[in-house]
Design an enzyme around this catalytic site. Sequence first.
Site, PDB file in Angstrom:
ATOM      1  N   LYS A 120     -10.419   5.602  -4.739  1.00  0.00           N
ATOM      2  CA  LYS A 120     -10.172   4.124  -4.484  1.00  0.00           C
ATOM      3  C   LYS A 120      -8.856   3.361  -4.325  1.00  0.00           C
ATOM      4  O   LYS A 120      -8.578   3.376  -2.964  1.00  0.00           O
ATOM      5  CB  LYS A 120     -10.830   2.799  -6.241  1.00  0.00           C
ATOM      6  CG  LYS A 120     -10.929   1.415  -5.070  1.00  0.00           C
ATOM      7  CD  LYS A 120     -10.598   0.505  -6.136  1.00  0.00           C
ATOM      8  CE  LYS A 120      -9.525   0.248  -6.948  1.00  0.00           C
ATOM      9  NZ  LYS A 120      -9.050  -0.516  -8.160  1.00  0.00           N
ATOM     10  N   ASP A 138     -14.483  -0.881  -5.513  1.00  0.00           N
ATOM     11  CA  ASP A 138     -14.604  -0.930  -6.656  1.00  0.00           C
ATOM     12  C   ASP A 138     -15.853  -1.632  -7.586  1.00  0.00           C
ATOM     13  O   ASP A 138     -16.773  -1.354  -7.178  1.00  0.00           O
ATOM     14  CB  ASP A 138     -13.492  -2.047  -6.958  1.00  0.00           C
ATOM     15  CG  ASP A 138     -13.814  -3.386  -5.625  1.00  0.00           C
ATOM     16  OD1 ASP A 138     -14.726  -3.240  -5.553  1.00  0.00           O
ATOM     17  OD2 ASP A 138     -13.468  -4.835  -5.331  1.00  0.00           O
TER      18      ASP A 138
END
Length: 235
Positions: A120, A138
């Site tokens: 991420k 997320d």
Amino acid sequence: MNATTVRHILDTIANMFPDAHCELNHSNAFELTIAVLLSAQCTDETVNKVTVDLFQKYKTPEDYIAVPLEELEQDIRRIGLYRNKAKHIQNMCRILIEQYEGEVPSEHDRLVQLPGVGRKTANVVVSNAFGVPAIAVDTHVERVSKRLGLAGWKDSVLEVEKKLMKRVPMDEWTLTHHRLIFFGRYHCKAQSPKCQVCPLLDVCREGKKRMKTSQIRKDKERKSSALNQNKIVNE
């Protein structure tokens, strides 16, 4: 989900949040990498409060390793998991100095090898700092994608990312990432989503379920109220 529905979702969210952007304050790729690393299990708002002073004190990787670990820990102590993050930051800075001349690499596969930098974080950095299309998943992106049916309920974070990359045009990946975050952060919240005023209610399985449950509850309350009124009258 067909392409028409996906396009409807993307256009609707784009109209709702046309100015969606990365809310972590930074002025370069290095600061962004630090900020995203700090943001794990922590709000962007808290991170920004910490980095106001942090980025004044530390400008380069050399600055971060020039102080004792305990000092850096104190500088970020308001951040969750600050001890581990301080250690990651110093280790990452050493690698940047030793292998990349103090610069953050622009390649995704190199970024994920840095301490504290997961998939991420790497996606956020390459897309926002280097202009490489990417979708970082997320908690907001994952939640919204599953509620809207863009991904399956049991999909892993990686599976969510792959499905979004397949369904969203590549030139919209980065913008869609930001818009999904804004949609999840300010509209489709985890605990109190605004289903009753949501323009995507027609395609949202979670929203339909919540609204149906809410209506059933209201019907029960009205019925109970009516029974109580009749009881009072009869008495």
